[in-house]
Scaffold this motif. Structure first.
Motif, PDB file in Angstrom:
ATOM      1  N   LYS A  13       0.834  -1.205   0.000  1.00  0.00           N
ATOM      2  CA  LYS A  13       0.000   0.000   0.000  1.00  0.00           C
ATOM      3  C   LYS A  13       0.866   1.250   0.000  1.00  0.00           C
ATOM      4  CE  LYS A  13      -3.529   2.481   2.672  1.00  0.00           C
ATOM      5  NZ  LYS A  13      -4.594   2.407   3.689  1.00  0.00           N
ATOM      6  N   ALA A  14       1.955   1.208   0.753  1.00  0.00           N
ATOM      7  CA  ALA A  14       2.842   2.375   0.803  1.00  0.00           C
ATOM      8  C   ALA A  14       3.374   2.690  -0.589  1.00  0.00           C
ATOM      9  CB  ALA A  14       3.987   2.122   1.777  1.00  0.00           C
ATOM     10  N   ILE A  15       3.716   1.647  -1.328  1.00  0.00           N
ATOM     11  CA  ILE A  15       4.219   1.856  -2.692  1.00  0.00           C
ATOM     12  C   ILE A  15       3.142   2.527  -3.535  1.00  0.00           C
ATOM     13  CG2 ILE A  15       4.918   0.653  -4.802  1.00  0.00           C
ATOM     14  CD1 ILE A  15       6.340  -1.400  -2.934  1.00  0.00           C
ATOM     15  N   SER A  16       1.920   2.042  -3.369  1.00  0.00           N
ATOM     16  CA  SER A  16       0.819   2.614  -4.127  1.00  0.00           C
ATOM     17  C   SER A  16       0.594   4.078  -3.748  1.00  0.00           C
ATOM     18  CB  SER A  16      -0.431   1.778  -3.858  1.00  0.00           C
ATOM     19  OG  SER A  16      -1.544   2.357  -4.447  1.00  0.00           O
ATOM     20  N   LEU A  17       0.689   4.366  -2.450  1.00  0.00           N
ATOM     21  CA  LEU A  17       0.490   5.754  -2.008  1.00  0.00           C
ATOM     22  C   LEU A  17       1.602   6.662  -2.537  1.00  0.00           C
ATOM     23  CD1 LEU A  17      -0.690   5.199   1.691  1.00  0.00           C
ATOM     24  CD2 LEU A  17      -2.091   5.683  -0.320  1.00  0.00           C
ATOM     25  N   VAL A  18       2.812   6.119  -2.597  1.00  0.00           N
ATOM     26  CA  VAL A  18       3.912   6.919  -3.136  1.00  0.00           C
ATOM     27  C   VAL A  18       3.714   7.126  -4.643  1.00  0.00           C
ATOM     28  CG1 VAL A  18       6.397   6.976  -3.579  1.00  0.00           C
ATOM     29  CG2 VAL A  18       5.541   6.235  -1.347  1.00  0.00           C
ATOM     30  N   ARG A  19       3.187   6.105  -5.299  1.00  0.00           N
ATOM     31  CA  ARG A  19       2.941   6.247  -6.738  1.00  0.00           C
ATOM     32  C   ARG A  19       1.925   7.370  -6.973  1.00  0.00           C
ATOM     33  NH1 ARG A  19       1.368   1.291  -8.126  1.00  0.00           N
ATOM     34  NH2 ARG A  19       3.296   0.492  -9.036  1.00  0.00           N
ATOM     35  N   ARG A  20       0.911   7.393  -6.127  1.00  0.00           N
ATOM     36  CA  ARG A  20      -0.070   8.464  -6.222  1.00  0.00           C
ATOM     37  C   ARG A  20       0.599   9.827  -6.042  1.00  0.00           C
ATOM     38  NH1 ARG A  20      -1.849  12.272  -3.544  1.00  0.00           N
ATOM     39  NH2 ARG A  20      -0.596  11.706  -1.739  1.00  0.00           N
ATOM     40  N   ALA A  21       1.431   9.900  -5.005  1.00  0.00           N
ATOM     41  CA  ALA A  21       2.074  11.180  -4.704  1.00  0.00           C
ATOM     42  C   ALA A  21       2.973  11.615  -5.861  1.00  0.00           C
ATOM     43  CB  ALA A  21       2.865  11.078  -3.403  1.00  0.00           C
ATOM     44  N   VAL A  22       3.669  10.654  -6.461  1.00  0.00           N
ATOM     45  CA  VAL A  22       4.543  10.981  -7.591  1.00  0.00           C
ATOM     46  C   VAL A  22       3.714  11.482  -8.769  1.00  0.00           C
ATOM     47  CG1 VAL A  22       6.080   9.988  -9.336  1.00  0.00           C
ATOM     48  CG2 VAL A  22       6.407   9.439  -6.912  1.00  0.00           C
ATOM     49  N   ALA A  23       2.579  10.801  -8.997  1.00  0.00           N
ATOM     50  CA  ALA A  23       1.716  11.216 -10.106  1.00  0.00           C
ATOM     51  C   ALA A  23       1.216  12.633  -9.875  1.00  0.00           C
ATOM     52  CB  ALA A  23       0.542  10.252 -10.253  1.00  0.00           C
ATOM     53  N   LYS A  24       0.833  12.916  -8.644  1.00  0.00           N
ATOM     54  CA  LYS A  24       0.363  14.273  -8.371  1.00  0.00           C
ATOM     55  C   LYS A  24       1.524  15.259  -8.484  1.00  0.00           C
ATOM     56  CE  LYS A  24      -2.249  17.360  -5.534  1.00  0.00           C
ATOM     57  NZ  LYS A  24      -3.150  17.595  -4.430  1.00  0.00           N
ATOM     58  N   ALA A  25       2.660  14.856  -7.929  1.00  0.00           N
ATOM     59  CA  ALA A  25       3.816  15.758  -7.951  1.00  0.00           C
ATOM     60  C   ALA A  25       4.170  16.161  -9.377  1.00  0.00           C
ATOM     61  CB  ALA A  25       5.007  15.101  -7.267  1.00  0.00           C
ATOM     62  N   SER A  26       4.076  15.203 -10.286  1.00  0.00           N
ATOM     63  CA  SER A  26       4.486  15.535 -11.650  1.00  0.00           C
ATOM     64  C   SER A  26       3.504  16.512 -12.289  1.00  0.00           C
ATOM     65  CB  SER A  26       4.639  14.267 -12.500  1.00  0.00           C
ATOM     66  OG  SER A  26       3.391  13.668 -12.663  1.00  0.00           O
ATOM     67  N   ARG A  27       2.345  16.659 -11.671  1.00  0.00           N
ATOM     68  CA  ARG A  27       1.373  17.628 -12.171  1.00  0.00           C
ATOM     69  C   ARG A  27       1.342  18.913 -11.345  1.00  0.00           C
ATOM     70  NH1 ARG A  27      -1.982  17.037 -16.773  1.00  0.00           N
ATOM     71  NH2 ARG A  27      -1.926  14.888 -17.437  1.00  0.00           N
ATOM     72  N   LEU A  28       2.167  19.019 -10.337  1.00  0.00           N
ATOM     73  CA  LEU A  28       2.153  20.222  -9.506  1.00  0.00           C
ATOM     74  C   LEU A  28       2.753  21.398 -10.258  1.00  0.00           C
ATOM     75  CD1 LEU A  28       3.312  18.857  -6.029  1.00  0.00           C
ATOM     76  CD2 LEU A  28       1.020  19.650  -6.626  1.00  0.00           C
TER      77      LEU A  28
END
Lengths: 153, 278, 660, 313, 348
Positions: free
Chosen positions: C115-130
């Motif tokens: 789950k942590a990996i998935s949450l980090v993937r989410r954060a990375v996806a959002k980060a790349s759109r920040l």
């Protein structure tokens, strides 16, 4: 995706920053154990949740979606959850109408102090979805050779 | 090209900032063998792929005489060009082409050449300029004059060519102008068409090749006609939205011509035959 | 590509004891755009932050993902870290792998890691759109408007003015003072109300930083926090207050008598009047509705007798425009109109059934009876007084669902006063519950009981006349029997309701009301004195029933909030606000309807359409007012209005990433 | 109608009249844009005038002149919605209202009327549509030929009109308007799912439903946007379903139940059955009327009441 | 030369189709939904609608699918790998009307030429086309007006023509002959020319059955000289800008190309139908649109059908199937357009 014993539901949660996200934090803080199948997207308010986000989640393979916000009357932004309530009353009925299992979209009011309610909601949802099995409606496979329609397929 | 819709894998090897919103990308094919049958001609375009985002049609700005690599100058305007601008050297892209027709460099042999460019419009002209100036090709052509302008000094593309290279080539002149006066600019100020009229080059034995923003082209064309250039010696390039680049997807037609295969290079005489839908 | 750095925190064993942190970092290193993924024992510690700063510089990172505790804890910490490294602080995204992962899934470390990996993937996806965001600043006009001149308004005005800011106080009655000025004594100390209220009134009038507009109403409010433009209607007083000395000749000679509002109808005043002798300003106004001259065109007595020629029949309403930076709502309360619904209590037909506020006047030394308790019908001293509590309160059927909070205490006070002033009189109090939460309140109530007041637990079902007395019939629920009590005077503790016109004023000012028209606070717990619209604050009973100490406390709190706002010349606005893409906006203004902050206004833009110049209406967001809730973004069909920091693109990317 | 149009144009009260002209087959009409008095004779009114013309007004939003538009009751609801959304300015529109006894479903009529037939006149009775043709009178029984949307009409008379071209027609007592919706609701989930999947997979994404829809007035629709990409361009069941669901939610509270989407659909997707579901639920949940029937009632999803039903505790 | 004409009984047709469905993917018109006839793979003849004229959607979907993968890409591991989908299996497309076959011939040069399109051409090559003469024109058919013939299907491999209780079969290509040989026992040689007679007879019957045949003579010449016509504004004012006419048109071929990827690393490039009626079809990234209003778009479509295709490929762009006529929700009828243009031409 096959229906073997390995399958675990994929549940996307949208939690408002002020109540439900805090509620989820509290659940953790109190070391309440709940199913790890829910993964949360933080939004400012349940009124920020566009039905299109939920549709996208189902397309991408989510087996259920949880939308959670402050209790009516407690919205940090005064009225966001009231708008959300109207919207999701309608949207949920529409989803059921076109053949979704209604359980796959859960909307819940969870306050920042309701860590236990959060954990319980998640577990309940997890149980329901495990009983239902994977969602097939609208589900896409990751784009590859079977991602789009092809007659010869 | 056994499949005209499938790009060649390629790698960006160098990125140069031309202006605040234009970058030049130097690209080499991952399979060096591709170069041998790619064989583009000045004026032709290619589709650049950023995988996962899409493709954009960009004119090849390097002369085929510069072997082994392709250069594209790209202005950031939309989704794909925006994505391209975010890439770094080493990034993987796809190249599909060469597409379209090319400048009639054979026909131009023995003539003087007048290039008139504005902004990013110098990019396709540069392929021909360098082609003409490079090596033994130079002997086939007469005077080369380049009139080029941009909104400001910062918006001039290919500054190295403009200031350090072309002016020092034999038989070559570069005239620069910017739209509005600014500090530190001692050169000409004014729009390209009026500068063209000021310079007033003779139409005798001379081809005029122009590319730039649509408004500029419009006024340059009429200025050239006023100067006495015949329609058959006025050449410009057109830009349309393109997807397939090979005359099938249907969106770049002007009348029954497809800009992607019948263009982008047109004589003014041809343009006059086309409906005004560009 | 964006150059994203991922920093996974162990949080000692908090995260690291459950989640396989190195594995999370390893997985993150393969996510698109990630150029660095590393872990550290305590990311929030100084060395942890330094590690991020160094990495940003060394790897030319353009976006940062921190996988650690909840963003509610350290988002700001890490934003500052980014700032230190020269990166825009909003280019940070946090993956919550502690509260929402490690701690919640301690028994399933494998799944927690997944789950942590998935949450980090989410954060990375959002980060790349920040995108970088910049806090904008709004200039602040350091002048406050206080609406309502009761004790709440006066207190707020004085506090703000004492802090050195200009204050405009608007009161719609001819005098300030409000309800408190009408009261006789205050519970539980039995201080003389006038003795503590009138000095405040004078202080307000004399304060050099307070501009007082009485007999005036707020007509229009435009603008937003720090920059309101207010239009005040100064109603025609028909008396030139610059000339008037307040000598009183005019109201002595005025031939018209009308029931006095201040005396709650128990006494009279003239058509030209000051509300009460200590009124501030102590200068009269002409009540044109009742003035003979205005009604019949004849009289002009006051004009004739006025020694300074201050009477001005021609005076018209005046509109005054003021620029203010903050508004304090202190509009107070009124009493529930019991006469309209309580048929069983006689619909107000029995003169000896009065309200508590009337009783206050009756018992007040400056009141119509000079402080003697005399019943209105015949001026006799009552021998038996019945108090009925919760008239309109806690009565969802006929009145309001809520408790009016002050009635228990003032009824105890009244009972005490009756027993004190009329020795031998009997006092009955019908009640549902006695609620005495407050310092020394319960003690006071017990004293009243000791004094001899009869408390009967139950509702009164009927009041009817019998001879010159009233019979009060009710149920004693403790004894479980019906009771009937003869009464010379019945005092109803009627519900506290928002003052008349409160809802319209709310609309005008741009704040919201609850279902009872009390003004809604921005947050019931954490922002109790702020309205939901930035720059507007609440004081006193307009927000909900409360007694004087609570009112004064809230007024001072509101004043403190105003002073905080005024502490700088400019205020920073959160950059996570909505933004309109004018190309996409088609001007339906649905966004405006759902915005709780009135942050969206239509503007006209002109553009070229097929060669023609056209003008169209599009929405525009006032980033000073927008609080970033995002309600507008969903109301907008074409996605023309988007929320910075939680944009459609970002949320969709997050969903995509979570589902991978 | 022709006279009204002539007069409006003659007196320069309007610069344009939008009405109906005869179509290329008897059972079709085509929108007509009459700018000159002499052209007014092209206008027709007959039981085949099914199109909603209100949305065309948007194209003339920036013209200096006023536009007259012919509306039936159902179309007037569309007009009201356009006014509410500031897409049309009331003072720039002259509304020619036609109280209506129901219009004919062209698909049904096409089965009865040979191609090339010319219609000379038409009348409506309780039980049938009577058409005068060159070869005699043709009867279309109301039960077969009536447009589905006319079976239960809430507004036979326009809710908004400057002139009415006929006697007002009273609305029938509220029948079970949503019988079909309830029927689908009553099916087992699997059947509902299969039913809609079958329809959605056929969708061509031609966007006729959207383009004809008076509730769809965006300058650039989300489905045409590429960043963010709300719904991919690919035509497949998943994307098509997403398209239809998002569209249904976008028109929720705005859909006036004119049925134009269903009529326009080239592959017979029962879109009205989808949108009616939303209308029905919104009405039942929030006690509002069909969108567009009242000028003072704004879209239900743009507002709320604290006492709205709650199922989410 | 071998015999090219055969006869097939009705029963024979059914058993042949059953065999075809077993041996090949057999694609034929089916009634997918009440009133919606489309070409779908069938299990046998019982599913096939034989007398549709014409189908709701054209069979072009089988050559230019509404969405089709061009290739999958993967940028994982630093490089790029592109992989094209496997080509189609050989299949039989049954029940095309002559206009549909003509439409394919109109598409062929678009996808052939200098840059041959392997996807279209691969499907074309893999498809055995069995055409069916019309027995009755559809209500909006006008193929004779644009040079078509309801009983002639050059370009098909086989042409079947109903004649009483049997079908005349004509092998138009060697591939057609092969397929007949592959199913011995079903086809009887037609040595007396019955087929030819049947076709001529049918053609005679059909000739008078078209409700409305616009006169195309002189229209193209008029359009050659008149690009700017106020008439297009009138048409455009009615047009909704939807894609019905282009998506139901058997010769429209416009498509869009797009990438699909969830993580930016793996995904596919695909193309899907697009329509010149859509406003963003030609709008460029910078905002410029060479066909900014519906007027230019409507004109482009009709000029494409009536002139550009002819100019470019020497073939008509409209085959007269009437599908766009049947489906246009605002009754923009190409037959009328042709008539109106003709009238404009005659008035100079």
């Amino acid at each position: 995706m096959s229906l073997d014993s390995q399958w675990e539901p994929k549940i996307v949660g949208f939690c408002c920053n002020w109540c439900s996200y805090a509620g989820a934090d509290l659940a953790g803080l109190n070391r309440l154990s709940y199913s790890p199948t829910v993964r949360i997207v933080r939004v400012p308010c349940s009124g920020r949740v566009n039905p299109a986000f939920i549709i996208r989640a189902f397309q991408r393979g989510a087996d259920a979606v949880l939308v959670s916000g402050c209790h009516p009357g407690d919205c940090h932004y005064v009225s966001g959850n009231y708008h959300a309530r109207r919207r999701f009353l309608v949207f949920k009925r529409l989803l059921e109408y076109v053949g979704f299992e209604g359980e796959r979209l859960q909307v819940r009011w969870i306050s920042g102090s309701e860590g236990a309610k959060f954990a319980q909601t998640v577990d309940e949802l997890d149980r329901k979805i495990k009983a239902l099995g994977p969602n097939k409606k609208m589900r896409q496979e990751p784009p590859g050779f079977s991602g789009v329609k092809d007659h010869e397929g | 090209m056994d499949n005209p819709l499938k790009p060649y894998p390629a790698t960006i090897v160098k990125i140069t900032d031309e202006t605040p919103d234009v970058k030049t990308f130097q690209i080499v094919f991952d399979d060096p063998g591709v170069w041998d049958h790619f064989r583009h001609k000045p004026g032709q375009v290619a589709q650049i792929s950023v995988f996962g985002v899409g493709e954009a049609t960009i004119s090849i700005t390097s002369s085929p005489t510069r072997k082994g690599l392709l250069e594209f100058s790209v202005k950031r305007v939309g989704l794909l060009t925006g994505a391209l601008h975010q890439l770094e050297a080493g990034s993987k892209v796809g190249i599909r082409g060469p597409l379209g027709n090319h400048f009639p460099y054979e026909e131009m042999k023995g003539s003087d050449l007048l290039f008139i460019g504005g902004g990013i419009g110098l990019a396709p002209l540069r392929a021909l300029i360098d082609f003409v100036l490079d090596g033994e090709n130079r002997s086939h052509y007469g005077q080369v004059e380049i009139i080029y302008g941009a909104r400001s000094a910062a918006d001039l593309c290919f500054k190295d060519d403009l200031f350090n290279r072309w002016p020092h080539m034999p038989g070559t002149k570069v005239y620069l102008t910017i739209d509005r006066p600014e500090e530190g600019w001692n050169g000409h100020v004014g729009f390209v068409p009026s500068y063209l009229e000021e310079i007033s080059p003779s139409p005798r034995n001379r081809f005029a090749i122009t590319c730039g923003p649509p408004v500029m082209i419009k006024f340059v064309l009429s200025a050239l006609q006023k100067l006495g250039f015949p329609d058959e010696r006025i050449i410009t390039t057109l830009e349309m939205k393109m997807k397939c680049g090979v005359g099938k997807c249907g969106r770049c037609n002007i009348g029954s011509k497809f800009v992607c295969v019948d263009g982008p290079v047109f004589y003014l005489s041809q343009l006059k035959e086309l409906p005004p839908e560009f | 590509m964006k150059r994203i750095g991922v920093f996974v925190c162990w949080c000692g064993t908090n995260i690291g004891g459950v989640v396989d942190v190195p594995q999370v970092a390893k997985a993150a290193s393969s996510f698109p755009g990630v150029v660095l993924a590393t872990d550290y024992k305590y990311m929030c510690s100084e060395p942890g932050q330094e590690l991020i700063v160094q990495a940003i510089r060394e790897h030319r990172l353009t976006r940062v993902v921190v996988a650690a505790c909840t963003p509610r804890l350290h988002e700001n910490t890490f934003r500052k870290t980014l700032e230190r490294a020269g990166l825009n602080p909003y280019l940070l995204e946090i993956a919550n792998i502690r509260e929402q992962c490690a701690w919640a899934h301690q028994k399933q470390p494998g799944r927690a890691t997944e789950k942590a990996i998935s949450l980090v993937r989410r954060a990375v996806a959002k980060a790349s759109r920040l995108e970088p965001l910049f806090a904008s600043t709004i200039p602040v006009t350091r002048k406050a408007l206080v609406i309502g001149g009761g004790i709440a308004g006066m207190q707020a005005a004085l506090d703000i003015a004492d802090a050195g800011h200009q204050v405009i106080l608007v009161e719609r009655e001819p005098t300030i003072g409000g309800k408190m000025a009408m009261l006789d004594k205050t519970f539980p100390t039995l201080d003389c109300s006038a003795c503590i209220c009138t000095p405040k009134m004078v202080a307000v009038a004399q304060h050099p930083s307070i501009t007082l507009y009485t007999y005036a109403e707020v007509e229009k409010v435009e603008g937003y926090v720090g920059n309101f433009e207010v239009t005040i209607r100064q109603k025609a007083r028909s008396v030139d207050h610059t000339k008037c000395t307040g000598c009183g000749t005019c109201w002595e000679k005025c031939p018209t008598r009308v029931p006095s509002e201040f005396e709650q109808g128990l006494g009279t005043r003239k058509a030209i009047y000051v509300s009460f002798p200590q009124a501030v300003p102590n200068k009269p106004v002409i009540d044109r509705r009742h003035c003979r001259y205005f009604a019949a065109g004849k009289c002009r007595v006051c004009e004739k007798v006025c020694p300074t020629g201050a009477i001005d029949y021609q005076q018209g309403d005046q509109l005054i425009k003021e620029k203010v930076g903050a508004i304090v709502m202190a509009t107070g309360y009124d009493l529930f109109e019991w006469e309209k619904v309580y048929g069983e209590y006689g619909y107000g037909r029995y003169p000896n059934v009065i309200t508590s506020l009337q009783f206050e006047r009756l018992i007040n030394a400056s009141g119509p009876t000079g402080g003697k308790i005399l019943r209105p019908s015949d001026g006799k001293e009552p021998q038996s007084v019945v108090f009925v509590k919760c008239v309109g309160s806690r009565d969802p059927a006929k009145g309001k669902e809520y408790c009016s909070r002050i009635c228990c205490m003032y009824t105890a006070k009244h009972a005490h006063q009756v027993l004190e002033k009329l020795p031998g009189a009997r006092v009955y109090v019908f009640y549902m519950d006695v609620r005495t939460a407050g310092k020394a309140y319960e003690e006071f109530y017990l004293r009243t009981l000791q004094d001899g007041a009869h408390y009967i637990r139950g509702r009164v079902s009927k009041i009817y006349p019998e001879g010159d007395r009233l019979i009060v019939r009710g149920v004693d629920t403790l004894l479980g029997r019906q009771v009937e009590v003869g009464a010379d005077l019945v005092v109803l503790a009627t519900a506290v309701v928002p003052s008349r016109g409160a809802a319209e004023l709310a609309r005008l000012v741009g704040i919201s009301c609850d279902q009872n028209d009390f003004y809604t606070e921005a947050h019931p717990k954490l922002r109790p004195v702020e309205a939901n619209t930035a720059g507007i604050f609440l004081a006193g009973a307009c927000q909900g029933p409360k007694d004087i100490p609570d009112t004064v406390a809230q007024a001072s709190a509101a004043a403190a909030k105003v002073c905080a706002l005024f502490s700088r010349e400019e205020m920073a606005a959160e950059p996570t606000v909505a933004q309109v893409n004018q190309f996409l906006c088609y001007g339906c203004l649905e966004c405006q309807k759902v915005c709780p902050y009135r942050a969206i206004e239509p503007v006209t833009v002109s553009e070229n359409a097929a060669g023609k110049k056209i003008e169209r209406t599009v929405a525009s967001v006032n980033s000073g007012l927008c609080q970033g809730c995002g309600a507008c973004t969903v109301a907008c069909k074409p996605g023309a209005i988007n929320l910075k920091g939680f944009s459609n693109e970002q949320v969709l990317a997050e969903v995509d990433a979570l589902c991978l | 109608m022709r006279e009204t149009a002539r007069q409006l144009l003659r007196e320069r009260e309007v610069g344009l009249v939008i009405g109906y002209a005869a179509g290329s087959e008897a059972y079709w009409v085509t929108p007509a844009f009459i700018k000159e008095e002499a052209q007014a004779d092209r206008l027709v009114w007959n039981p085949f005038c099914v199109n909603s013309l209100a949305k065309y007004l948007i194209n003339y939003h920036h013209e200096p002149y006023k536009v007259a538009v012919v509306v039936k009751g159902c179309d007037s609801r569309a007009l009201v919605r356009l006014l509410q959304d500031n897409q049309v300015q009331r003072e720039k529109v002259v509304v020619i209202g036609i109280p209506c006894l129901g219009v004919v479903d062209a698909k049904a009529a096409a089965l009865k009327i040979a191609p090339g037939t010319r219609i000379l006149g038409a009348s409506v009775t309780d039980g049938e549509f009577l058409l005068q043709t060159e070869s005699g009178t043709l009867s279309l029984p109301r039960g077969e030929a009536l447009c589905a949307k006319c079976r239960y009409c809430e507004n036979p008379t326009p809710v908004l009109a400057d002139t009415l071209l006929a006697e007002e027609v009273a609305a029938e007592p509220a029948a079970n308007i949503y019988a079909e919706v309830r029927e689908v609701e009553s099916w087992p989930r699997e059947k509902r799912s299969a039913f809609w999947d079958g329809h959605f997979q056929r969708c061509l994404r031609c966007y006729a439903c959207r383009n004809i829809c008076p509730a769809c007035t965006c300058r650039e629709c989300v489905f045409d946007q590429t960043d963010p990409c709300w719904v991919a361009k690919a035509h497949n069941l998943s994307e098509n379903t997403a398209f239809h669901l998002i569209r249904a939610m976008h028109v929720a509270g705005r859909c006036v139940d004119c049925g134009e989407c269903e009529r326009a659909c080239p592959v017979n997707i029962p879109l009205r059955l989808l949108n009616q579901k939303v209308i029905k639920d919104i009405k039942e949940l929030f006690g509002v009327s069909t969108p567009g029937s009242r000028l003072d009632e704004m879209p239900a999803l743009g507002m709320f009441a604290t006492e709205d039903p709650d199922e989410f505790n | 030369m071998s015999v090219r004409d055969f006869l097939l009984t009705r029963e024979g047709l059914h058993s042949w189709l059953s065999r075809l469905a077993r041996d090949y993917p057999l694609i034929a018109p089916v009634e997918e939904e009440k009133g919606v006839i489309t070409f779908k793979q069938v299990g046998g003849p019982q599913e096939i609608v034989f007398d549709c004229a014409p189908s709701t959607l054209p069979p072009k979907e089988w050559f230019l699918p509404s969405t089709e993968e061009l290739f999958a890409f993967s940028t994982a591991g630093g490089g790029i790998t592109l992989q094209e989908p496997p080509g189609p299996k050989e299949r039989v497309l049954f029940g095309l009307h002559p206009c549909d076959v003509r439409a394919l011939l109109a598409l062929d040069p678009v996808f052939g030429g200098t840059y041959p399109d392997p996807y279209y051409l691969g499907r074309r090559k893999a498809t055995i086309i069995v055409a069916l003469s019309c027995t009755k024109p559809g209500p909006y058919c006008f193929c004779p007006a644009v040079g078509g013939d309801p009983v002639v299907a050059a370009g098909a491999d086989l042409l079947l023509t109903e004649s009483g209780s049997s079908f005349a079969v004509k092998a138009m290509t060697s591939r057609g002959e092969e397929i007949i040989q592959r199913y011995p026992g079903h086809f009887a040689p037609d040595e007396e020319g019955r087929g030819e007679r049947a076709r001529q007879e049918l053609a005679g019957q059909l000739a008078g059955m078209f409700a409305f045949l616009p006169d195309l003579r002189g229209v193209k010449e008029f359009l050659d000289g008149h690009f700017e016509l106020p008439y297009w504004e009138e048409v455009a004012s009615r047009c909704l800008g939807c894609g019905i006419c282009t998506y139901t048109c058997p010769t429209c071929h416009c498509f869009d190309i797009f990438d699909q990827s969830w993580d930016g690393a793996r995904g596919l490039r695909a193309r899907c139908w697009d329509s010149c009626m859509f406003s963003q079809f030609t709008r460029m990234a910078g905002g410029h649109n060479p066909r900014p209003t519906q007027k230019e778009r409507v004109r482009n479509r009709f000029l494409h059908k009536l002139k550009y295709h002819q100019d470019r490929y020497g073939l008509g762009g409209c085959v007269g199937c009437g599908r766009c006529v049947a489906k246009c929700p605002v009754n923009i009828d190409i037959r009328r357009i042709i008539g109106d243009l003709k009238e404009l031409a005659s008035h100079g």
